[in-house]
Scaffold this motif. Structure first.
Motif, PDB file in Angstrom:
ATOM      1  N   LEU A 157      82.299 -11.907  77.534  1.00 38.74           N
ATOM      2  CA  LEU A 157      82.130 -12.330  76.149  1.00 38.74           C
ATOM      3  C   LEU A 157      80.964 -11.622  75.477  1.00 38.74           C
ATOM      4  N   ALA A 158      79.890 -11.390  76.212  1.00 39.67           N
ATOM      5  CA  ALA A 158      78.684 -10.841  75.602  1.00 39.67           C
ATOM      6  C   ALA A 158      78.736  -9.323  75.458  1.00 39.67           C
ATOM      7  N   ARG A 159      79.374  -8.638  76.402  1.00 34.31           N
ATOM      8  CA  ARG A 159      79.322  -7.174  76.416  1.00 34.31           C
ATOM      9  C   ARG A 159      79.946  -6.581  75.148  1.00 34.31           C
ATOM     10  N   GLY A 160      79.181  -5.775  74.421  1.00 32.23           N
ATOM     11  CA  GLY A 160      79.709  -5.077  73.258  1.00 32.23           C
ATOM     12  C   GLY A 160      79.901  -5.934  72.037  1.00 32.23           C
ATOM     13  N   SER A 161      79.344  -7.135  72.022  1.00 35.61           N
ATOM     14  CA  SER A 161      79.573  -8.025  70.888  1.00 35.61           C
ATOM     15  C   SER A 161      78.549  -7.799  69.785  1.00 35.61           C
ATOM     16  N   THR A 162      78.931  -8.206  68.575  1.00 36.02           N
ATOM     17  CA  THR A 162      78.081  -8.126  67.400  1.00 36.02           C
ATOM     18  C   THR A 162      77.910  -9.535  66.845  1.00 36.02           C
ATOM     19  N   ARG A 163      76.718  -9.859  66.393  1.00 34.90           N
ATOM     20  CA  ARG A 163      76.491 -11.198  65.844  1.00 34.90           C
ATOM     21  C   ARG A 163      77.379 -11.396  64.614  1.00 34.90           C
ATOM     22  N   PRO A 164      78.135 -12.520  64.566  1.00 35.62           N
ATOM     23  CA  PRO A 164      79.106 -12.709  63.480  1.00 35.62           C
ATOM     24  C   PRO A 164      78.494 -12.882  62.091  1.00 35.62           C
ATOM     25  N   ALA A 165      77.268 -13.370  62.026  1.00 36.60           N
ATOM     26  CA  ALA A 165      76.613 -13.565  60.720  1.00 36.60           C
ATOM     27  C   ALA A 165      75.108 -13.591  60.933  1.00 36.60           C
ATOM     28  N   VAL A 170      79.763 -23.008  67.367  1.00 35.16           N
ATOM     29  CA  VAL A 170      78.353 -22.859  67.017  1.00 35.16           C
ATOM     30  C   VAL A 170      78.268 -22.530  65.531  1.00 35.16           C
ATOM     31  N   ASP A 171      77.375 -23.200  64.816  1.00 36.98           N
ATOM     32  CA  ASP A 171      77.213 -22.961  63.386  1.00 36.98           C
ATOM     33  C   ASP A 171      76.038 -22.024  63.137  1.00 36.98           C
ATOM     34  N   ILE A 172      76.263 -21.044  62.279  1.00 36.87           N
ATOM     35  CA  ILE A 172      75.202 -20.135  61.842  1.00 36.87           C
ATOM     36  C   ILE A 172      74.913 -20.426  60.378  1.00 36.87           C
ATOM     37  N   GLY A 173      73.664 -20.707  60.085  1.00 42.12           N
ATOM     38  CA  GLY A 173      73.279 -21.086  58.727  1.00 42.12           C
ATOM     39  C   GLY A 173      73.133 -19.900  57.793  1.00 42.12           C
ATOM     40  N   ALA A 174      74.231 -19.244  57.493  1.00 39.74           N
ATOM     41  CA  ALA A 174      74.234 -18.119  56.551  1.00 39.74           C
ATOM     42  C   ALA A 174      74.589 -18.622  55.160  1.00 39.74           C
ATOM     43  N   PRO A 175      74.131 -17.965  54.112  1.00 41.42           N
ATOM     44  CA  PRO A 175      74.444 -18.411  52.749  1.00 41.42           C
ATOM     45  C   PRO A 175      75.889 -18.110  52.364  1.00 41.42           C
ATOM     46  N   CYS A 176      76.414 -18.882  51.445  1.00 46.90           N
ATOM     47  CA  CYS A 176      77.760 -18.627  50.933  1.00 46.90           C
ATOM     48  C   CYS A 176      77.820 -17.221  50.325  1.00 46.90           C
ATOM     49  N   GLY A 177      78.892 -16.503  50.645  1.00 47.95           N
ATOM     50  CA  GLY A 177      79.081 -15.148  50.151  1.00 47.95           C
ATOM     51  C   GLY A 177      78.577 -14.084  51.098  1.00 47.95           C
ATOM     52  N   ALA A 178      77.836 -14.479  52.141  1.00 44.83           N
ATOM     53  CA  ALA A 178      77.359 -13.513  53.129  1.00 44.83           C
ATOM     54  C   ALA A 178      78.537 -13.023  53.964  1.00 44.83           C
ATOM     55  N   PRO A 179      78.477 -11.813  54.520  1.00 49.70           N
ATOM     56  CA  PRO A 179      79.586 -11.307  55.329  1.00 49.70           C
ATOM     57  C   PRO A 179      79.734 -12.056  56.641  1.00 49.70           C
ATOM     58  N   ALA A 180      80.981 -12.348  56.999  1.00 46.15           N
ATOM     59  CA  ALA A 180      81.325 -12.905  58.313  1.00 46.15           C
ATOM     60  C   ALA A 180      82.024 -11.796  59.087  1.00 46.15           C
ATOM     61  N   ARG A 181      81.528 -11.474  60.286  1.00 46.97           N
ATOM     62  CA  ARG A 181      81.989 -10.312  61.029  1.00 46.97           C
ATOM     63  C   ARG A 181      82.673 -10.710  62.328  1.00 46.97           C
ATOM     64  N   SER A 182      83.626  -9.910  62.746  1.00 45.22           N
ATOM     65  CA  SER A 182      84.253 -10.102  64.050  1.00 45.22           C
ATOM     66  C   SER A 182      83.253  -9.705  65.129  1.00 45.22           C
ATOM     67  N   ALA A 183      83.066 -10.565  66.113  1.00 46.16           N
ATOM     68  CA  ALA A 183      82.079 -10.300  67.159  1.00 46.16           C
ATOM     69  C   ALA A 183      82.519  -9.180  68.084  1.00 46.16           C
ATOM     70  N   LEU A 184      83.828  -9.010  68.243  1.00 44.91           N
ATOM     71  CA  LEU A 184      84.364  -8.015  69.162  1.00 44.91           C
ATOM     72  C   LEU A 184      85.530  -7.291  68.492  1.00 44.91           C
ATOM     73  N   ALA A 185      85.891  -6.151  69.001  1.00 49.19           N
ATOM     74  CA  ALA A 185      87.078  -5.448  68.512  1.00 49.19           C
ATOM     75  C   ALA A 185      88.331  -6.203  68.936  1.00 49.19           C
ATOM     76  N   GLY A 186      89.351  -6.203  68.073  1.00 51.26           N
ATOM     77  CA  GLY A 186      90.573  -6.896  68.421  1.00 51.26           C
ATOM     78  C   GLY A 186      91.580  -6.877  67.286  1.00 51.26           C
ATOM     79  N   THR A 187      92.568  -7.777  67.379  1.00 49.34           N
ATOM     80  CA  THR A 187      93.644  -7.861  66.391  1.00 49.34           C
ATOM     81  C   THR A 187      93.655  -9.250  65.784  1.00 49.34           C
ATOM     82  N   VAL A 188      93.763  -9.325  64.475  1.00 53.46           N
ATOM     83  CA  VAL A 188      93.778 -10.610  63.784  1.00 53.46           C
ATOM     84  C   VAL A 188      95.040 -11.377  64.171  1.00 53.46           C
ATOM     85  N   LEU A 189      94.841 -12.552  64.750  1.00 56.53           N
ATOM     86  CA  LEU A 189      95.956 -13.378  65.210  1.00 56.53           C
ATOM     87  C   LEU A 189      96.321 -14.454  64.194  1.00 56.53           C
TER      88      LEU A 189
END
Length: 328
Positions: free
Chosen positions: A199-207, A232-251
């Motif tokens: 899960l951790a290898r190669g991941s990017t923080r989602p927000a 897990v909740d990340i306290g990012a402001p509304c309108g901030a980018p939400a990113r995929s943590a890993l490479a993959g396909t939208v299911l």
């Protein structure tokens, strides 16, 4: 809540509360209630600060039009009528304290003054044009609104999605047979060692932002019941980018009643989810890279403020996604 629905609640209050005097109850009533329909809770109890103020004076349960509605406990039908086009039924369970349950919208099959037994069908969910299918279930003692879930004998039957099963460390979960994307709500939970490399290898923080709520049991801020916080909740402001943590396909790219706008990405044996989005920027089947934007942080669904709710599954098993917010 729509204007017409508020009118119904105000008129219902006038009928059920104003018909008799008396002071508000102090002690919690001794009563066990059964759920009147088999659906899950779609909106929790949020009473107003003042008697006629805005609020939610009961709970909403998911139910299809025409579904049978059953008495939550023994009692006498104290009201059966129509308010603003909606059928309403009230059952008095304890006359001395004027403890009663209410049900709307209902096409009633009972009459005022009729004695009913726990589990007896009192009507069917009424089809109403300007609201989603479902049943509003209330509990009132004297002039005090109470949370019917706090006096419930258990979860509604049949068991519906959004329930989980916690297993001891080292236990092997029983496989869950699912259809389509239903695994997203019906997955079994099992402990996973912290720092698991897949899960951790190669991941990017989602927000970007602090962790405001971790994975585990907590008091739900909307439903006010003790249940699993499945991400897990990340306290990012509304309108901030939400990113995929890993490479993959939208299911999954959906509008969910509880999770709001949500994206689920499949990474091959691992799936991650991003909920309460203000907007979705990807489509089902689209390939995304680690760190690629999938949407905008928001507060849709059952949310009390701007944040990103991050989820993770391993082989259709819900797991703690803490590694995603602190990638190695």
């Amino acid at each position: 809540m729509g204007i017409r629905h508020r009118i119904v609640l105000v008129l219902l209050s006038a009928i059920l509360l104003g018909a008799a005097g008396g002071s508000a109850a102090v002690a919690a009533p001794a009563i066990d209630l059964d759920h009147p329909v088999g659906g899950r809770v779609t909106r929790g109890f949020a009473p107003p600060g003042e008697r006629w103020g805005a609020g939610h004076r009961g709970v909403d349960l998911s139910a299809a039009a025409g579904e049978p509605v059953r008495a939550s406990a023994d009692g006498v039908i104290s009201f059966r009528g129509t308010i603003a086009g909606r059928g309403v039924v009230a059952i008095t369970h304890q006359p001395a304290t004027r403890l009663r349950t209410t049900y709307e919208p209902v096409e009633a099959v009972v009459s005022a003054g009729q004695r009913v037994r726990r589990g007896q069908v009192i009507g069917r969910v009424q089809a109403v044009v300007d609201r989603h299918d479902g049943l509003h279930w209330g509990l009132i003692e004297g002039e005090t609104y109470l949370d019917p879930l706090s006096h419930s004998r258990g979860a509604p039957a049949p068991v519906r999605p959004n329930q989980v099963r916690l297993l001891p460390a080292g236990a092997t979960p029983r496989p869950v047979e699912t259809d389509g994307a239903a695994w997203a709500e019906e997955a079994v939970v099992t402990p996973v060692p912290v720092g698991l490399p897949w899960l951790a290898r190669g991941s990017t923080r989602p927000a970007d932002g602090p962790v405001t709520s971790g994975f585990g049991m907590r008091l739900h801020p909307v439903l006010h019941v003790w249940k699993l916080h499945d991400g897990v909740d990340i306290g990012a402001p509304c309108g901030a980018p939400a990113r995929s943590a890993l490479a993959g396909t939208v299911l999954v790219a959906e509008r969910h009643v509880a999770y709001g706008n949500r994206v689920i990405v499949d990474h091959g044996g691992t799936r991650t989810g991003y909920a309460h989005l203000a907007a979705v920027n990807v489509a089902v089947g689209q390939r995304v890279e680690a760190g690629q934007q999938v949407g905008l942080v928001g507060t849709t669904g059952w949310s009390t403020g701007c944040h990103l709710h991050v989820m993770a599954w391993r082989e259709q098993t819900l797991v703690d996604p803490s590694w995603l917010v602190t990638p190695q």
